[in-house]
Write a protein that holds these residues in place. Sequence first.
Motif, mmCIF file in Angstrom:
data_model
loop_
_atom_site.group_PDB
_atom_site.id
_atom_site.type_symbol
_atom_site.label_atom_id
_atom_site.label_comp_id
_atom_site.label_asym_id
_atom_site.label_seq_id
_atom_site.Cartn_x
_atom_site.Cartn_y
_atom_site.Cartn_z
ATOM 1 N N PRO A 120 -5.400 -38.551 6.106
ATOM 2 C CA PRO A 120 -5.265 -38.322 4.657
ATOM 3 C C PRO A 120 -3.819 -38.520 4.236
ATOM 4 C CG PRO A 120 -5.274 -36.240 5.808
ATOM 5 C CD PRO A 120 -5.490 -37.300 6.867
ATOM 6 N N GLU A 121 -3.591 -38.598 2.946
ATOM 7 C CA GLU A 121 -2.209 -38.645 2.472
ATOM 8 C C GLU A 121 -1.512 -37.331 2.804
ATOM 9 O OE1 GLU A 121 0.077 -40.661 0.860
ATOM 10 O OE2 GLU A 121 -1.271 -42.256 1.509
ATOM 11 N N PRO A 122 -0.260 -37.381 3.269
ATOM 12 C CA PRO A 122 0.435 -36.131 3.597
ATOM 13 C C PRO A 122 0.672 -35.309 2.342
ATOM 14 C CG PRO A 122 1.971 -37.971 3.625
ATOM 15 C CD PRO A 122 0.604 -38.560 3.469
ATOM 16 N N PRO A 123 0.634 -33.988 2.456
ATOM 17 C CA PRO A 123 0.874 -33.146 1.269
ATOM 18 C C PRO A 123 2.314 -33.267 0.803
ATOM 19 C CG PRO A 123 0.793 -31.818 3.261
ATOM 20 C CD PRO A 123 0.387 -33.198 3.662
ATOM 21 N N GLU A 124 2.497 -33.277 -0.491
ATOM 22 C CA GLU A 124 3.837 -33.333 -1.050
ATOM 23 C C GLU A 124 4.474 -31.941 -1.014
ATOM 24 O OE1 GLU A 124 5.664 -35.832 -1.983
ATOM 25 O OE2 GLU A 124 4.100 -37.329 -1.623
ATOM 26 N N PRO A 125 5.701 -31.830 -0.502
ATOM 27 C CA PRO A 125 6.342 -30.511 -0.476
ATOM 28 C C PRO A 125 6.669 -30.036 -1.888
ATOM 29 C CG PRO A 125 7.910 -32.233 0.150
ATOM 30 C CD PRO A 125 6.566 -32.892 0.028
ATOM 31 N N SER A 126 6.703 -28.724 -2.043
ATOM 32 C CA SER A 126 7.073 -28.155 -3.335
ATOM 33 C C SER A 126 8.550 -28.424 -3.616
ATOM 34 C CB SER A 126 6.813 -26.640 -3.348
ATOM 35 O OG SER A 126 5.461 -26.369 -3.066
ATOM 36 N N PRO A 127 8.907 -28.788 -4.837
ATOM 37 C CA PRO A 127 10.315 -29.044 -5.148
ATOM 38 C C PRO A 127 11.150 -27.783 -5.011
ATOM 39 C CG PRO A 127 8.997 -28.999 -7.161
ATOM 40 C CD PRO A 127 8.034 -28.964 -6.011
ATOM 41 N N VAL A 128 12.385 -27.951 -4.564
ATOM 42 C CA VAL A 128 13.316 -26.831 -4.434
ATOM 43 C C VAL A 128 14.046 -26.657 -5.756
ATOM 44 C CG1 VAL A 128 15.308 -25.925 -3.185
ATOM 45 C CG2 VAL A 128 13.587 -27.290 -1.979
ATOM 46 N N GLU A 129 13.980 -25.467 -6.316
ATOM 47 C CA GLU A 129 14.561 -25.245 -7.643
ATOM 48 C C GLU A 129 15.486 -24.034 -7.644
ATOM 49 O OE1 GLU A 129 11.194 -24.938 -10.200
ATOM 50 O OE2 GLU A 129 10.845 -27.110 -10.255
ATOM 51 N N GLY A 130 16.308 -23.923 -6.603
ATOM 52 C CA GLY A 130 17.254 -22.812 -6.543
ATOM 53 C C GLY A 130 18.419 -23.019 -7.492
ATOM 54 N N GLU A 131 19.158 -21.928 -7.744
ATOM 55 C CA GLU A 131 20.322 -22.018 -8.619
ATOM 56 C C GLU A 131 21.364 -22.959 -8.021
ATOM 57 O OE1 GLU A 131 23.212 -18.767 -8.390
ATOM 58 O OE2 GLU A 131 21.778 -17.740 -7.072
ATOM 59 N N PRO A 132 22.118 -23.691 -8.832
ATOM 60 C CA PRO A 132 23.130 -24.612 -8.296
ATOM 61 C C PRO A 132 24.229 -23.874 -7.534
ATOM 62 C CG PRO A 132 22.633 -25.100 -10.599
ATOM 63 C CD PRO A 132 21.984 -23.785 -10.285
ATOM 64 N N LEU A 133 24.479 -24.305 -6.300
ATOM 65 C CA LEU A 133 25.594 -23.766 -5.516
ATOM 66 C C LEU A 133 26.752 -24.746 -5.444
ATOM 67 C CD1 LEU A 133 24.002 -21.941 -2.432
ATOM 68 C CD2 LEU A 133 25.150 -20.936 -4.399
ATOM 69 N N LEU A 134 26.442 -26.045 -5.562
ATOM 70 C CA LEU A 134 27.464 -27.091 -5.518
ATOM 71 C C LEU A 134 27.290 -27.981 -6.742
ATOM 72 C CD1 LEU A 134 29.681 -28.834 -4.138
ATOM 73 C CD2 LEU A 134 27.832 -29.979 -2.890
ATOM 74 N N SER A 135 28.353 -28.122 -7.511
ATOM 75 C CA SER A 135 28.324 -28.957 -8.706
ATOM 76 C C SER A 135 29.479 -29.951 -8.649
ATOM 77 C CB SER A 135 28.430 -28.087 -9.961
ATOM 78 O OG SER A 135 28.467 -28.890 -11.124
#
Length: 530
Positions: free
Chosen positions: A269-284
């Motif tokens: 089957p198609e591999p499952p897509e990982p959930s996007p990471v939406e943590g607070e920005p640590l590096l800008s």
Amino acid sequence: MIRFEDVSIAYGTRTVLSHVDFEVPEGELRLLVGPTGTGKSTLLGAVCGLVPHFTGGTFHGTVTVAGRDTRKHRPSELTDVVGYVGQDPLAGFVTESVEEELAYAMESLATPDAIMRKRVAETVDLLGLAELRDRPLSTLSAGQRQRVAIGAALTAQPKVLVLDEPTSALDPGAAEEVLAALHRLVHDLGVTVLLAEHRLERVVQYADTVALLRPGVPGIEVGEPGEVLLDAPVAPPVVRLAKLAGWSPVPVSVRDARRRAASLRSSLPEPPEPSPVEGEPLLSVRDLTVRHPGVTAVNGVGFTVGRGERVAVMGRNGSGKSSMLWALQGTGKRAGGVIEVAGADPSTLDPKRRRRLAGLVPSEPADLLYAETVAAECAQADRESGGNPPVSCWDLLCRFTPGIDPAAHPRDLSEGQRLSLAVAVVLTAAPPVLLLDEPTRGLDYPAKAALATRLRELAEAGSALLVTTHDVEFAAEYATRVIVLSDGEIVADGPAREIVTSSAIFAPQVSKVLAPARYLTVEEVRAGLA
């Protein structure tokens, strides 16, 4: 051409090689494999005379190259027969510029000027060094230095080439060019090549035979690549995929594996897509520019990395990856732009606070090591991290590369072991932002898997991770996001699966075998079959 007869080598009480017998015939490309620390570099050093003339130790048995006993001939007396490129090209350079280094070995052999100029020109074209020809060696990236070192060994036209991790610092495209050049030398000119490499996915398809060193096991196992690697402790993804699928004989190239993978592709089957990471920005980063004399290494780059993200930065040698990493850590100078790490500009902090804010493992890991023993290095890292780090430096080191002698001097470790120690030293401080410059150089597959696991743990604990790498298999294992640099500018930035599967250069072996299905690793395939 190369003959080992009952060779055993020890340093003090530590036996590195035990009862090794094998022969490499003329015009063969033999690949030397084995886990980190099994004695591959020592074996290669014995071929060119560095072992025991420069390393000392106890040497039993006989090594002959083109009929010459390497114990009776010093390395300087073997230069017309053996060309050697070590793991650290910079340590072997004796001149200041690229063209001078390419000519040095020929000058030592009193080669006529006309022939020297011709060979230098041919080598420059063969290895893509035209743009670097007039550059000082000190200004080159690690990958560029590696190509120059290989070229310097080739210009003397030796009968035997001995190469220790020749593609470890090269981008995938440059590695293919170098390996194709070696393949032509073997098949067109009959040069004998003995090559040690951890990134087997790059080189195994070029090898005529494979020689395997197993930890703690006397002797050496030699045979056809697929047969030897099938049950080896180190094997490229295509061989591990073949073992999972039950293919026989075992393919060692993507082409052969793809021909057998039709039924596997249809059943997955198609591999499952990982959930996007939406943590607070640590590096800008905003409009970052880094300039070196005569070149703009990083040109107006901007991006953010959030808590929990694992970012792989990829691109050709000289694309600006290392320059960007040093600027992000605060030690490297920048010509313009704004950098914030957890709300602070690291360039304004003292080194101790900077280390706890943004830890950097450089591409030359020995730069971080200065104690007399591994144990002292780990103890110092624990003290500098507050005396009670979440995981001790020694425990981290044992996870990456078990079996290292705590009383050993860091400079006596193999390249992979030294890298593992440097990574452990930096990780001990548990900085919120971790920067690693080519952290998998010299690491075998189990050590890279352990590193990827530890980086995932750090990300899950809230760290932001940025790793520059040419290792596409490690990027597939480690990254949630990939940034691609070209000439100092970002040309791609997105989810790892999307970026690497759409690239012919940066796609891992499993992706190439199973396309259009977007699998990245053997473990994903195992899960898909389950």
